[in-house]
Each structure stands twice: as structure tokens, then as C-alpha cells.
Design an enzyme around this catalytic site. Structure first.
Site, PDB file in Angstrom:
ATOM      1  N   ASP A  13       1.134  13.733  -2.793  1.00 22.27           N
ATOM      2  CA  ASP A  13      -0.007  13.320  -3.625  1.00 22.27           C
ATOM      3  C   ASP A  13       0.362  13.197  -5.098  1.00 22.27           C
ATOM      4  OD1 ASP A  13      -1.764  13.580  -1.300  1.00 22.27           O
ATOM      5  OD2 ASP A  13      -1.568  15.738  -1.610  1.00 22.27           O
ATOM      6  N   HIS A  41      -1.623   6.846   0.922  1.00 27.31           N
ATOM      7  CA  HIS A  41      -1.087   6.328  -0.340  1.00 27.31           C
ATOM      8  C   HIS A  41      -2.169   5.461  -0.970  1.00 27.31           C
ATOM      9  CE1 HIS A  41       2.855   7.539   1.218  1.00 27.31           C
ATOM     10  NE2 HIS A  41       2.472   6.966   2.336  1.00 27.31           N
TER      11      HIS A  41
END
EC number: 6.3.4.4
Length: 425
Positions: A13, A41
């Protein structure tokens, strides 16, 4: 040749998707080399958000997108994702899949759910999407590969043998109903018809591109601290999202890699279980979570938030041999007052400047911090490094000094245009 690898330096992340999307503007190929649809993503283009799981983040650009041999592929997820972005106007005829990539089957997903629900087992925090069991079958040499899907007879034989073994486990050990062979076989025959034109031997394609000095961008999922070998085991993923994972996951020589680009959030986050030395609990941690929007792109799970851990940062820089650092989400730190960066751990009275292997030791670790002055200005529209607040620059320069690796890009917002390029990558 120009082989660039983008890796996460923390627990995922970090904003790899955005950076890969930006870099892929000039890339001829973007290659996923490990993982599956167990990570989201996020790419923002002109204010429009695209959430990708399996497709390379460069899919919105023109370069060929490769799902490499080291990836595990759920055909249903792949087709759903293709359909979703095509409906939003994106083209996908440049996406190909390695014939060596392994296929996630329904019994992998079922096994994942079972293993995470067993009371006596350590709760890893798996996404329950079959990733780990698929990799387990790969190592046990029981896996089904994309190449098997191109030969229906071979696929049928492998599926029948595997399902017989898995159903023994489901029924006799866990008391569950067996999975139906005919249902699975027919379902996957439908998938095969839709993806078979994309299944190719990607190894000569990628190597030829490198030999012709084309820019090939290798994209990792997850991050360094989730690596099966070097992460906070057992709270890790089932593959190697490091620079070294490119050689086995994409089928290229390490000599063909020119740059290792590490993406690092300006603070630290982690999803799920496992040690997190710099975690900030309580109201202040929740404040960072709220400002940074720290919730899983796919699952919506809240992320644990903490100060920037440069013990982890140094570890990632060293193991990956990083040549460039990209700092993301530094805009989140605006207005927070005094800031901290962790430079070492204290465990049972001993100071560690590296990450110990033992998870229980990390659970006891006390972070040793340096404190820096913060800044209050909104930096989201700044385009030049010298226009950043003085204390923001001091923060970045101290990070660069500790990592002994240059910071090349600083991201000051989610959009692909919100980047400060300090030096060319």
C-alpha cells in the site's frame, strides 16, 4: 537494455500503482512477476480512480502488459477485471499471460478459507483468495499451469486427480461437501475460450525486449516486509516481491536489471496481523488513517498506521539493492506537528539497527525515534522540490541520509500529476 524494477519497501500500500502508471508512460513493457489478485493497486487518471488487482498497473498505458510466470491467476478475476476497465474505455489487447503461470482453482479458495478459520492456527490475515494454496500446489508439483488449459485432455486429467485428493481432505478431515468436478470443468472451459489467445511463452518476449534496449518495467505486488523469505514470517505472502523475485518470477537474468526503485510511504502502514514496531494506536493513529484514507483498495479493511520505520527502510534498501527511492503520501503529514522517524529498535535492553528474524522479538521491540519539526502548509499543488516547506525538505533529506539512497520522486497527492521529480529515474 533497460530493466527497471519497482518494489514496495514496507508492508504494501505504498502507492506503487501510481508510480508504475507514471513510469509506464515511457515503458515498452510492464511485467507483473509475482502474487495474484490478493492486493489492490489504485491508479488515478484525471481524477478518475481505477482499482486493479491482477492486471499490471501499466495497463492504462500503451506498452505491452505481461502477467509473468511467477504470478498465480484466477481466470474469473482476470476476465472480470478486463471487462471492468474495457467498459470504462480502456483497451486490453496488449495484455498477455505466461503459459507458465499457475492457475487458481476453486479448491484453492476453499482451502484458504478453511485454513484461516481453524482455531488453533496462527491467523495470518489472508485475503482468502486461494493465493497461498495455489503456490503450495506449485511447490508440491501438483499445480495446474496456463499451458495445461490449452490442452483440454491434459487439463481434465490434472483437475480430476487434484480434485480427488482435495475432496478427500474436505470431506474426511473437515466434514465438508465435496466439490463437483463437472461444474468446475465446464466453468473453466468457458474461461479458456476467452483467454486462450492471450496465453503465450512470455520469457523470450521479455528477454528480446531487454536485448533490444527497450524499457521493461517490472512490477511487484505486496512489498518487502511481506516477502516469504525476508518478511515478518509467518505474517507474509507466499511469493517474493523483492528485486530478486524478478529473476524467478519473470525469467530474466539479474544482469538485465538496471534500476531498483523502492516506493516508501512517508509514514508506515500495515494491514492485518503481525508485528508493527512503530504503530500508533489510539486517536492520533486514527487521525493519520482518516487523512491518508488508509483503507484497503479492494477489501476496505482499515490499515494500521505508524511512524516511518527506517530500520525496515534500510533493510529493504539493502536487500533490494535500490538505486532510487520514491516517497509517497508526504502530504498526509502536513499539520500533524512534531514528526518521528524510527532509526533503531530496543529489544530486551539491546539496540538493533536491523530487523531481527524472530517475530516474538519484534513484538517486544521499542522504537528509538528521532523527532523532527513538522509543517502546516498544504503541499498538494507544489511541483518543485525547492518550493516545499523547509521542514518538509529537512524530513526528506534526513530520510535520504539514513537510507544512503537518493530520493528521486516525491508524491504529494493521489493523481498521477501530483509528483515532484527531483532527479530523473
Amino acid at each position: 537494455m533497460a530493466g527497471y524494477v519497482v518494489v514496495g519497501t514496507q508492508w504494501g500500500d505504498e502507492g506503487k500503482g501510481k508510480i508504475i502508471d507514471v513510469l509506464s508512460e515511457k515503458a515498452d513493457y510492464v511485467v507483473r512477476f509475482q502474487g495474484g489478485n490478493n492486493a489492490g493497486h489504485t491508479v488515478v487518471v484525471n481524477g478518475e480512480k481505477f482499482i486493479l488487482q491482477l492486471l499490471p498497473s501499466g495497463v492504462l498505458q500503451a506498452g505491452t502488459c505481461v502477467i509473468g510466470p511467477g504470478v498465480v491467476v484466477d481466470p474469473k478475476v482476470f476476465l472480470d477485471e478486463i471487462d471492468r476497465i474495457e467498459k470504462r474505455g480502456a483497451k486490453t489487447d496488449h495484455v498477455i499471460i505466461s503459459d507458465r503461470a499457475h492457475v487458481i482453482m476453486p479448491y484453492h479458495i476453499e482451502m484458504d478459507k478453511i485454513r484461516e478459520s481453524v482455531e488453533d492456527r496462527i491467523k495470518i490475515g489472508t485475503t482468502k483468495k486461494g493465493i497461498g494454496p495455489c503456490y503450495a500446489d506449485k511447490i508440491a508439483r501438483d499445480g495446474i499451469r496456463m499451458s495445461d488449459l490449452l490442452d483440454l485432455k491434459q487439463f481434465e486429467e490434472k483437475l480430476r486427480a487434484n480434485l480427488k485428493e482435495k475432496n478427500e481432505i474436505f470431506t474426511k478431515i473437515y466434514g465438508l461437501e465435496p466439490l463437483d468436478f463437472d461444474k468446475i470443468f465446464e466453468e473453466y472451459k468457458g474461461y479458456i475460450e476467452k483467454i486462450k489467445h492471450r496465453i503465450v511463452d512470455t520469457i523470450p518476449i521479455v528477454n528480446k525486449a531487454l536485448d533490444e534496449n527497450k524499457l521493461v518495467l517490472f512490477e511487484g505486488a505486496q512489498a518487502m516486509m511481506l516477502d516469504i523469505n525476508y518478511g515478518t514470517y509467518p505474517y507474509v505472502t507466499s511469493s517474493s516481491p523483492t528485486l530478486g523475485g524478478v529473476t524467478t518470477g519473470a525469467g530474466v537474468s539479474p544482469r538485465k536489471i538496471n534500476k531498483g526503485i523502492g516506493v516508501m510511504k512517508a509514514y508506515t502502514t500495515r494491514v492485518g496481523e503481525g508485528p508493527f514496531v512503530t504503530e500508533i494506536k489510539g486517536e492520533f493513529g486514527d487521525k493519520i488513517k482518516g487523512i491518508g484514507g488508509e483503507y484497503g483498495a479492494v477489501t476496505g479493511r482499515p490499515r494500521r498506521c505508524g511512524w516511518l520505520d527506517l530500520v525496515v527502510g534500510r533493510y529493504a534498501t539493502e536487500i533490494n539493492g535500490l538505486t532510487d527511492i520514491v516517497i509517497t503520501k508526504i502530504d498526509v503529514l502536513s499539520g500533524l506537528g512534531k514528526l518521528k522517524i524510527c532509526t533503531a529498535y530496543e529489544i530486551d535492553g539491546k539496540v538493533y539497527d536491523y530487523v531481527p528474524a524472530d517475530t516474538k522479538s519484534l513484538d517486544k521491540a521499542i522504537p528509538i525515534y528521532e523527532e523532527l519539526d513538522g509543517w502546516d502548509e498544504d503541499i498538494t499543488q507544489i511541483k518543485k522540490y525547492e518550493d516545499l516547506p523547509v521542514n518538509c525538505r529537512k524530513y526528506l533529506e534526513r530520510v535520504q541520509e539514513i537510507l544512503a539512497c537518493p530520493i528521486s520522486v516525491v508524491s504529494v497527492g493521489p493523481d498521477r500529476s501530483q509528483n515532484i521529480h527531483i532527479r530523473e529515474i
